[in-house]
Scaffold this motif. Structure first.
Motif, short mmCIF file in Angstrom:
data_model
loop_
_atom_site.label_atom_id
_atom_site.label_comp_id
_atom_site.label_asym_id
_atom_site.label_seq_id
_atom_site.Cartn_x
_atom_site.Cartn_y
_atom_site.Cartn_z
N GLY A 444 -16.90 5.96 17.50
CA GLY A 444 -15.53 6.73 17.26
C GLY A 444 -14.66 5.97 16.90
N ARG A 445 -14.41 4.84 17.24
CA ARG A 445 -13.12 4.16 16.71
C ARG A 445 -13.39 3.84 15.10
NH1 ARG A 445 -11.60 -1.22 16.26
NH2 ARG A 445 -13.36 -1.93 17.73
N LEU A 446 -14.71 3.57 14.82
CA LEU A 446 -14.87 3.17 13.63
C LEU A 446 -15.13 4.19 12.41
CD1 LEU A 446 -17.47 0.03 13.93
CD2 LEU A 446 -15.02 -0.07 13.24
N LEU A 447 -15.28 5.41 13.15
CA LEU A 447 -15.25 6.68 12.55
C LEU A 447 -14.19 7.31 12.43
CD1 LEU A 447 -19.11 7.78 13.09
CD2 LEU A 447 -18.03 6.69 10.98
N GLY A 448 -12.95 6.96 12.37
CA GLY A 448 -11.51 7.60 12.35
C GLY A 448 -10.81 7.63 13.44
N ASN A 449 -11.08 6.65 14.37
CA ASN A 449 -10.51 6.43 15.68
C ASN A 449 -10.40 7.64 16.55
OD1 ASN A 449 -9.05 3.95 15.61
ND2 ASN A 449 -7.16 4.63 15.09
N LYS A 450 -11.78 8.27 16.66
CA LYS A 450 -12.21 9.42 17.62
C LYS A 450 -12.58 8.87 18.67
CE LYS A 450 -12.50 12.12 13.87
NZ LYS A 450 -12.54 10.98 12.79
N ASN A 451 -12.30 9.58 19.83
CA ASN A 451 -12.71 9.14 21.25
C ASN A 451 -14.21 9.23 21.37
OD1 ASN A 451 -13.04 11.64 22.24
ND2 ASN A 451 -10.89 11.91 22.24
N HIS A 452 -14.47 8.45 22.63
CA HIS A 452 -15.85 8.66 22.92
C HIS A 452 -16.76 9.91 23.07
CE1 HIS A 452 -14.38 8.77 27.03
NE2 HIS A 452 -15.73 8.92 27.19
N ALA A 453 -15.83 10.68 23.68
CA ALA A 453 -16.09 12.32 24.13
C ALA A 453 -16.36 13.00 22.77
CB ALA A 453 -15.02 12.90 24.86
N THR A 454 -15.57 12.57 21.84
CA THR A 454 -16.02 13.31 20.38
C THR A 454 -17.21 13.05 20.00
OG1 THR A 454 -13.80 13.51 20.04
CG2 THR A 454 -15.12 13.79 18.16
N VAL A 455 -17.72 11.64 20.30
CA VAL A 455 -19.17 11.22 19.66
C VAL A 455 -20.15 11.92 20.64
CG1 VAL A 455 -20.63 9.12 19.43
CG2 VAL A 455 -18.02 9.18 18.86
N LEU A 456 -20.08 11.96 21.88
CA LEU A 456 -20.99 12.45 22.94
C LEU A 456 -21.23 13.90 22.62
CD1 LEU A 456 -19.73 10.96 26.06
CD2 LEU A 456 -21.80 10.23 24.84
N VAL A 457 -20.00 14.78 22.35
CA VAL A 457 -20.34 16.03 21.85
C VAL A 457 -20.96 16.25 20.65
CG1 VAL A 457 -18.95 18.18 21.21
CG2 VAL A 457 -18.21 16.79 23.07
#
Length: 497
Positions: A444-457
């Motif tokens: 998430g951080r490397l793909l635009g500072n997204k949080n881990h929850a965004t990645v899981l969703v």
């Protein structure tokens, strides 16, 4: 006929330094080399002495034969850079001296690389000259805080230079070796464990060596943010600003940490502007290009790209071998070439992997009181190699996904949520979780500072679409496109392997 430019591979002989030609670099001295000197002088007049000293002096070797101007360089990386940035200047300079019928060609000259390696490790561009800026007077306590570089352990002389990092290394040397730095700011970006921090600390230690009285500061962007917040809470903002803005050189690591922190970004912008207007140096490091850092203010991005932005790539096999040898030597351990090659061939992602492998071998050999050989390396490092990520990296996934969905990699990093970009971002996160050992937070951080929850969703959505092989549509180059989820995944995985 207009000059033409190209580059190829050639072998040049007779490499010597021409002391008679003050502005030239390495040239082949013959009776007619006054023409070469004239071409070099013409190039220097067009691009300026500072740029000439960085990119041509001690880095190129020009020869002229029957209207053909050969610009010898150490490797294809430098050849591509010179051709992209100085093509027209070289051609115009050559036409001025030789005539309109001249041709320009870049050629790989391996002797140049050897010559540069044998040069003094300090400042190959010439004698070290300090900055013009006079350090602001500081009391003893403030000087101690600013000169915390005594704790910095990384130096230029331990940095292994290869094709993947040579440009960044040369730019870092120029920052401290030139009287007036041509790069402000110097922005170094690249993946984890590739040497960004090494170069920043090397710059600070080199400045401390050549200018003991210089006032400089090295810290991470997180430290900058924390100290700024503390200064606000304790009402010591003036002291904080004085400390940051009275430095001759400010080096900030992991500058991407300032993303999504508008107040801290504004404070850093004022700090940067103050230092820049005073002619003082700012050096920054990040894991992404300034334009790829989402939620970073446009003003900061414009400041960052106005200087020198340079990327450090993953080291090639030869460079990895040299890193293994150097690290083993620093531990006073002898490692045979077959072991060096084995480690370099299996540890490809970062320098830290290489160092970890050597450290593990050295520790095992000490405990067993044995010699490090290939059999031992294969046995001891089997688990280490298995846990490494030797084949697919996030950058490979980004490129494949962006190409498939007809968007740019920066769009994947952005906060845009239209159908095509969201679908591409979801597949990128899913593939990163599947094919790398990165955590959801790291992705998430490397793909635009997204949080881990965004990645899981995102991963859950792709899994659901794959389970029912849903028909997905997006906007491609030729209009609306439709394909099944499984077919998209299959094509993407073929592209990244």
């Amino acid at each position: 006929m207009p000059g033409t430019v190209g580059w190829g591979v050639t072998k040049m002989q007779g490499l010597v330094r021409d002391d008679a030609c003050g502005s030239t670099g390495l040239v082949e001295v013959r009776s007619k080399d006054t023409v070469v000197c004239a071409v070099n002088d013409a190039i220097a007049q067009r691009i300026g002495q500072q740029k000439f000293k960085i990119w041509f002096k001690n880095s190129t070797r020009i020869t002229v034969t029957d209207g053909l101007v050969k610009v010898g360089v150490a490797n294809s990386f430098i050849a591509n850079w010179l051709e992209s940035h100085f093509n027209s200047h070289i051609t115009e300079a050559a036409k001025t001296v030789i005539g309109d019928t001249c041709r320009v060609m870049f050629a790989i000259d391996s002797q140049l690389l050897d010559s540069r390696k044998s040069a003094s490790p300090d400042c190959p561009a010439g004698p070290v000259k300090p900055f013009n800026i006079q350090p602001a007077p500081l009391n003893a306590a403030t000087a101690t805080r600013h000169c915390a570089g005594n704790r910095l352990k990384l130096h230029f002389d331990t940095f292994v230079v290869g094709q993947s990092n040579e440009l960044a290394y040369n730019a870092a040397k120029a920052v401290v070796c030139d009287k007036q730095s041509p790069f402000n700011p110097l922005f170094i970006h690249g993946g984890y464990g590739l040497g960004k921090t090494h170069l920043l600390q090397g710059i600070c230690n080199e400045l401390r060596r050549i200018r003991p009285a210089a006032n400089w500061l090295y810290l991470s962007a997180e430290d900058f943010a924390n100290q700024f917040v503390l200064a606000l809470k304790t009402r010591k903002l003036d002291a904080f600003r004085h400390r940051m803005r009275q430095t001759d050189l400010l080096a900030i690591d992991d500058i991407h940490f300032l993303a999504s922190k508008p107040s801290t970004q504004e404070e850093f912008l004022y700090t940067f502007n103050t230092l820049d207007l005073a002619g003082r140096q700012v050096v920054l490091a990040s894991d992404a290009h300034p334009k790829m850092i989402t939620q970073l203010s446009e003003k900061l991005v414009n400041r960052f790209v106005s200087g020198m932005v340079v990327k450090i790539e993953t080291p090639d096999f030869k460079t990895r071998c040299r890193i293994v040898r150097q690290y083993a030597g620093s531990m006073k351990r002898e490692i045979g070439e077959e072991v060096v090659a084995f480690i370099a061939d299996n540890m490809k992602s970062s320098i830290r992997e290489l160092q970890g492998a050597v450290l593990k071998l050295a520790a095992y050999a000490s405990l067993q009181n044995g010699k490090i050989d290939l059999a031992m390396a294969q046995s001891v490092l089997a688990d280490h190699i298995e846990r490494c990520d030797p084949t697919i990296h996030l950058s490979d996934i980004e490129s494949a996904v962006a190409e498939f969905f007809s968007i740019t990699p920066s769009a994947v990093h952005s906060s845009k949520k239209d159908r095509t970009i969201s679908l591409a971002r979801h597949f990128c996160m899913y593939l990163a979780r599947k094919h790398t050992r990165m955590s959801s937070s790291e992705i998430g951080r490397l793909l635009g500072n997204k949080n881990h929850a965004t990645v899981l969703v995102a991963c859950k959505k792709i899994e659901e679409q794959l389970a029912k092989d849903a028909q997905l549509n997006w906007q491609g180059r030729s209009g609306n496109r439709v394909s099944s989820a499984k077919a998209i995944l299959e094509q993407l995985e073929q592209n990244i392997r």
